[in-house]
Design an enzyme around this catalytic site. Sequence first.
Site, PDB file in Angstrom:
ATOM      1  N   GLN A  47     -10.084  -3.855  -3.915  1.00 44.70           N
ATOM      2  CA  GLN A  47     -11.415  -3.415  -3.494  1.00 44.70           C
ATOM      3  C   GLN A  47     -12.457  -3.808  -4.535  1.00 44.70           C
ATOM      4  O   GLN A  47     -13.558  -4.255  -4.211  1.00 44.70           O
ATOM      5  CB  GLN A  47     -11.413  -1.888  -3.304  1.00 44.70           C
ATOM      6  N   HIS A  70      -7.362   0.946  -6.722  1.00 43.26           N
ATOM      7  CA  HIS A  70      -7.559   0.000  -5.607  1.00 43.26           C
ATOM      8  C   HIS A  70      -8.184  -1.288  -6.173  1.00 43.26           C
ATOM      9  O   HIS A  70      -9.348  -1.586  -5.929  1.00 43.26           O
ATOM     10  CB  HIS A  70      -8.481   0.651  -4.576  1.00 43.26           C
ATOM     11  N   ARG A  86       0.880  -1.179   0.000  1.00 47.54           N
ATOM     12  CA  ARG A  86       0.000   0.000   0.000  1.00 47.54           C
ATOM     13  C   ARG A  86       0.911   1.220   0.000  1.00 47.54           C
ATOM     14  O   ARG A  86       1.724   1.399   0.905  1.00 47.54           O
ATOM     15  CB  ARG A  86      -0.913   0.006   1.227  1.00 47.54           C
ATOM     16  N   ARG A 129     -13.852  -8.757   1.034  1.00 52.24           N
ATOM     17  CA  ARG A 129     -12.413  -8.513   0.863  1.00 52.24           C
ATOM     18  C   ARG A 129     -11.642  -9.795   1.206  1.00 52.24           C
ATOM     19  O   ARG A 129     -10.691 -10.169   0.531  1.00 52.24           O
ATOM     20  CB  ARG A 129     -11.929  -7.360   1.775  1.00 52.24           C
ATOM     21  N   CYS A 131     -16.395   1.571   0.090  1.00 56.48           N
ATOM     22  CA  CYS A 131     -15.204   0.764   0.407  1.00 56.48           C
ATOM     23  C   CYS A 131     -14.849   0.850   1.888  1.00 56.48           C
ATOM     24  O   CYS A 131     -14.201  -0.042   2.418  1.00 56.48           O
ATOM     25  CB  CYS A 131     -14.033   1.183  -0.470  1.00 56.48           C
ATOM     26  N   ASP A 157     -17.119   7.254  -1.917  1.00 58.99           N
ATOM     27  CA  ASP A 157     -15.920   7.086  -1.094  1.00 58.99           C
ATOM     28  C   ASP A 157     -15.687   8.423  -0.389  1.00 58.99           C
ATOM     29  O   ASP A 157     -16.382   9.415  -0.665  1.00 58.99           O
ATOM     30  CB  ASP A 157     -14.722   6.699  -2.006  1.00 58.99           C
TER      31      ASP A 157
HETATM   32  N1  NVA Z   1      -9.834   6.787  -1.420  1.00 59.76           N
HETATM   33  C1  NVA Z   1      -9.485   6.294  -0.117  1.00 59.76           C
HETATM   34  C2  NVA Z   1      -9.691   4.821  -0.049  1.00 59.76           C
HETATM   35  C3  NVA Z   1      -9.371   4.194   1.268  1.00 59.76           C
HETATM   36  C4  NVA Z   1      -9.613   2.713   1.291  1.00 59.76           C
HETATM   37  C5  NVA Z   1      -8.053   6.662   0.183  1.00 59.76           C
HETATM   38  O1  NVA Z   1      -7.197   6.570  -0.712  1.00 59.76           O
HETATM   39  O2  NVA Z   1      -7.764   7.058   1.310  1.00 59.76           O
HETATM   40  N1   CP Z   2     -11.328  -0.213   1.944  1.00 52.85           N
HETATM   41  C1   CP Z   2     -10.092  -0.336   2.421  1.00 52.85           C
HETATM   42  O1   CP Z   2      -9.136  -0.580   1.690  1.00 52.85           O
HETATM   43  O2   CP Z   2     -10.017  -0.185   3.773  1.00 52.85           O
HETATM   44  P1   CP Z   2      -8.688  -0.056   4.634  1.00 52.85           P
HETATM   45  O3   CP Z   2      -8.106   1.304   4.357  1.00 52.85           O
HETATM   46  O4   CP Z   2      -9.164  -0.175   6.063  1.00 52.85           O
HETATM   47  O5   CP Z   2      -7.745  -1.150   4.261  1.00 52.85           O
END
Ligand code: NVA
Ligand code: CP
Length: 302
Positions: free
Chosen positions: A134, A131, A104, A288, A259, A219
């Site tokens: 997801q 993502h 990540r 997930r 998500c 989101d």
């Molecule tokens: N768009 C959000 C998704 C988190 C799962 C982010 O990047 O923080």
């Molecule tokens: N939706 C998602 O990826 O959640 P987290 O940020 O908790 O991993």
Amino acid sequence: MAKTDFLTINDLSQPALFKVLQLAHSLKKDYQAREFTRSLSQHVLAMIFEKSSTRTRVSFEAGMTQLGGSAIFLSPHDTQLGRGEPLEDTARVLSEMVSAVLIRTDDHKKLVRFANAATIPVINGLSDSCHPCQLLADIQTMQDVFGDVQGLKVAWIGDGNNVCHSYLEAAGIFGFELIIATPPGYEPAAEWIDQANGNVVFVDSPQDAARHAHVITTDVWASMGQEDETDERLNAFDGYQITPELLDLAADNACFLHCLPAHEGEEIAPNLFSDPRTHTVWAQAGNRLHAQKALLEYLIIG
Ligand code: NVA
Ligand code: CP
């Protein structure tokens, strides 16, 4: 055998994606019956998280354990990555020790560099661009609710962000119609719009997106790393909140996806999760686990 990465959904062919999803449904049934295989016995997943996570971290770690393997959580703060060891060297070293790596990161280019240097599968656990994991879970959830996703109307209301980019890619592959409503200036990037293969429509208001939709999804308005823009974004997204009244415009059997994590009072109305039409978000989060177990089996043992 050449390794396969999962940095974007298109890294897998359409038949491979359907195979993974079929396996995901089967693994979900096994999980509900408390039946576990040990298909990844002795396999180890390394997980590098540059940003916070609840669902991605827990689902991958629990998934590896349930398949008989294990996972190691690595933070850049307490590995040599944080002290400047090159990504490529880390990729080569981890390739000698584990079966796959999940990353990540806030810089998708780092994922590509890592994957190019690694000799084992590399999985995108969320980047600034997209993502894909997801979307595996979201497609599985839509299949749970509707059977087939082809031809569904899916309304994306809010920021044209990383998750929206993966929705565009999924619309191109799975053949649902994505209807996007974003405030001016917050549209998804052009190269991701192209990925939808024409299965995307832009509309001027959340109401126009929600009308007759089978799925309504959104989101956060400020993603991780955009905290400095929060006030500006709260103003820009005024009117884009998902409310019960907006859900009323959707098809009778519509469901809501998010998500998560969600921000009540921002992209969702206070107490929205007490509305039964939104309860799919918990199954979506659970998927997930199942979708990624299927992905891990596919990438590690084929
Ligand atoms: N768009 C959000 C998704 C988190 C799962 C982010 O990047 O923080
Ligand atoms: N939706 C998602 O990826 O959640 P987290 O940020 O908790 O991993």
